[in-house]
Design a protein around this motif. Structure first.
Motif, mmCIF file in Angstrom:
data_model
loop_
_atom_site.group_PDB
_atom_site.id
_atom_site.type_symbol
_atom_site.label_atom_id
_atom_site.label_comp_id
_atom_site.label_asym_id
_atom_site.label_seq_id
_atom_site.Cartn_x
_atom_site.Cartn_y
_atom_site.Cartn_z
ATOM 1 N N HIS A 138 0.583 -103.569 41.925
ATOM 2 C CA HIS A 138 1.847 -103.069 42.449
ATOM 3 C C HIS A 138 1.579 -101.769 43.206
ATOM 4 N N MET A 139 2.562 -101.332 43.957
ATOM 5 C CA MET A 139 2.375 -100.155 44.792
ATOM 6 C C MET A 139 2.738 -98.885 44.019
ATOM 7 N N SER A 140 1.792 -97.950 43.993
ATOM 8 C CA SER A 140 2.039 -96.659 43.358
ATOM 9 C C SER A 140 1.074 -95.637 43.945
ATOM 10 N N PHE A 141 1.278 -94.389 43.583
ATOM 11 C CA PHE A 141 0.410 -93.304 44.055
ATOM 12 C C PHE A 141 -0.304 -92.668 42.874
ATOM 13 N N LEU A 142 -1.480 -92.092 43.162
ATOM 14 C CA LEU A 142 -2.222 -91.319 42.169
ATOM 15 C C LEU A 142 -2.404 -89.895 42.658
ATOM 16 N N ASP A 143 -2.337 -88.936 41.726
ATOM 17 C CA ASP A 143 -2.656 -87.562 42.089
ATOM 18 C C ASP A 143 -4.141 -87.309 41.887
ATOM 19 N N LYS A 157 14.270 -102.423 50.688
ATOM 20 C CA LYS A 157 13.767 -102.592 52.055
ATOM 21 C C LYS A 157 12.955 -101.384 52.506
ATOM 22 N N ALA A 158 13.303 -100.200 52.042
ATOM 23 C CA ALA A 158 12.503 -99.015 52.368
ATOM 24 C C ALA A 158 11.107 -99.156 51.780
ATOM 25 N N LYS A 159 11.033 -99.615 50.559
ATOM 26 C CA LYS A 159 9.739 -99.830 49.914
ATOM 27 C C LYS A 159 8.941 -100.903 50.647
ATOM 28 N N GLU A 160 9.614 -102.007 51.006
ATOM 29 C CA GLU A 160 8.913 -103.095 51.685
ATOM 30 C C GLU A 160 8.431 -102.677 53.069
ATOM 31 N N LEU A 161 9.262 -101.965 53.820
ATOM 32 C CA LEU A 161 8.865 -101.538 55.157
ATOM 33 C C LEU A 161 7.669 -100.594 55.082
ATOM 34 N N GLU A 269 5.251 -107.599 43.963
ATOM 35 C CA GLU A 269 6.283 -107.305 44.962
ATOM 36 C C GLU A 269 6.910 -108.560 45.577
ATOM 37 N N GLY A 270 6.146 -109.643 45.690
ATOM 38 C CA GLY A 270 6.705 -110.886 46.211
ATOM 39 C C GLY A 270 6.944 -110.918 47.707
#
Length: 375
Positions: A138-143, A157-161, A269-270
């Motif tokens: 899945h989409m995430s960020f790491l510090d 849609k913001a996440k998908e774009l 995310e699909g």
């Protein structure tokens, strides 16, 4: 605080300027034509744009998106005579919206909110700490300390774009491509508005989360800038896998396959547009997993080989080699019940899914093994 004001109605424009000046706000420029604001706003060095939403030629939603493509740090405050636009303003994650006629008390609240968002809160150091974007599973960020940062996206849609623009890498899409991919079933006029709104949302989300990525709009194309040093796990993983293969380093490869590959590309995310890349990376993983399991077995690192075959079986239950590999390994460890269990699972899977029997070489090996155990 330095601001610009944009409104096609001159009386409204002058009224807003007078009100801002009462709060000692520096008005760096005023514009009745949105196109003029696009041409000249950057040179004025404004921190905030107060703008009407309903304007001819270009509405405030589109204008906000295009202004921020040039200056991502620009804060937007929408001004409108129609309360219906308040929802759209909030959807765009604007700092605030003001309803005409504007009340001084309400403007004071907006200005205090803007003042609290000004630089000096340590944002720069936090921004530099976000170093990695993860797309496996899945989409995430790491510090920089390896901590996970989950982003509260305003809309799906913001996440998908955002994910799609990362997916494109160095390729810069035009408006039509983004509309076709993200809003294929929406009427063109509505889709264009949604695009501008969503680009604005992404910019605000990244800025609020102190993530050093920028979306720019140049010559009709959108560009997501990764030049800030942000790493993407899928790209790093693929590069590391090829290096490990070239170096002939099975230990490094084993780690990459079992630990760094956290799950399939954007698995949860699909997104339909991600399927081809997901399958390409899965195939690459499988190719090296089969080779590495064989290397581990040859080196008598049976535990490592078993772990890989179990992962292969979980991800690709139709691959016979994973069952056969586990049969051989458990035999070497003297685990008779697991050898029988693996052969039974293989037989059951092939019959149920394909109406087939195990490969003759596997069946012969199992029969010979049974004979040895019986004698």
């Amino acid at each position: 605080m330095k601001v610009i004001v944009i409104d096609d109605e001159n009386l409204a424009l002058e009224s807003m300027v007078r009100m801002l000046q009462r709060f000692d706000v520096e008005v760096a420029g005023t514009f009745q034509d949105p196109r003029e604001a696009l041409k000249h706003h950057e040179s004025l060095g404004a921190e905030v744009a107060f703008m009407d939403i309903e304007m001819p030629e270009m509405n405030g939603l589109e204008l906000a998106s295009r202004l921020q493509s040039v200056n991502p740090e620009l804060h937007i405050v929408f001004v409108t005579a129609y309360e219906q636009y308040a929802i759209e303003a909030f959807e765009m994650a604007a700092v605030d919206y003001l309803l005409k006629p504007i009340q001084l008390k309400r403007l004071d609240i907006t200005l205090k909110r803007l003042q609290a968002m000004r630089p000096g809160s340590g944002r720069e150091s936090r921004e530099q700490s976000v170093t990695k974007l993860r797309l496996f599973h899945h989409m995430s960020f790491l510090d920089s300390q390896g901590g996970s940062l989950e982003i509260p996206w305003r809309t799906t849609k913001a996440k998908e774009l955002f994910a799609y623009m990362i997916h494109l890498g160095d390729r810069t899409p035009n408006k039509d491509e983004l509309l076709d991919r993200i809003w294929p079933d929406v009427h063109i006029e509505k889709a264009v508005t949604l695009l501008h709104t969503t680009i604005y949302q992404i910019r605000q989300t990244l800025k609020n989360a102190c993530i050093p990525l920028r979306i720019e709009y140049k010559e009709g194309r959108y560009c997501l800038d990764l030049a800030s040093g942000m790493q993407v796990d899928t790209r790093m993983w693929e590069m590391a896998v090829r290096e490990a293969a070239n170096e002939g380093n099975p230990e490094k490869m084993h780690h990459l396959l079992l630990t760094e590959y956290r799950g399939d590309y954007l698995e949860t995310e699909g997104y339909l547009w991600a399927e081809s890349e997901r399958e390409r990376l899965r195939a690459l993983w499988l190719e090296h997993a089969l080779k590495n399991a064989s290397q581990m077995e040859t080196s008598a690192l049976f535990s490592n080989a078993i772990s890989l075959h179990q992962q292969i079986q979980e991800r690709f239950p139709e691959i016979e080699e994973s069952y056969f590999g586990l049969m051989r390994l458990f035999d070497k460890l003297g685990n008779t019940s697991e050898v029988q269990h693996q052969y039974a699972n293989l037989t059951r899977m092939l019959a149920a899914d394909f109406g087939m029997h195990p490969d003759e070489s596997i069946t012969k090996w199992f029969d010979d093994w049974n004979d040895r155990k019986s004698s």
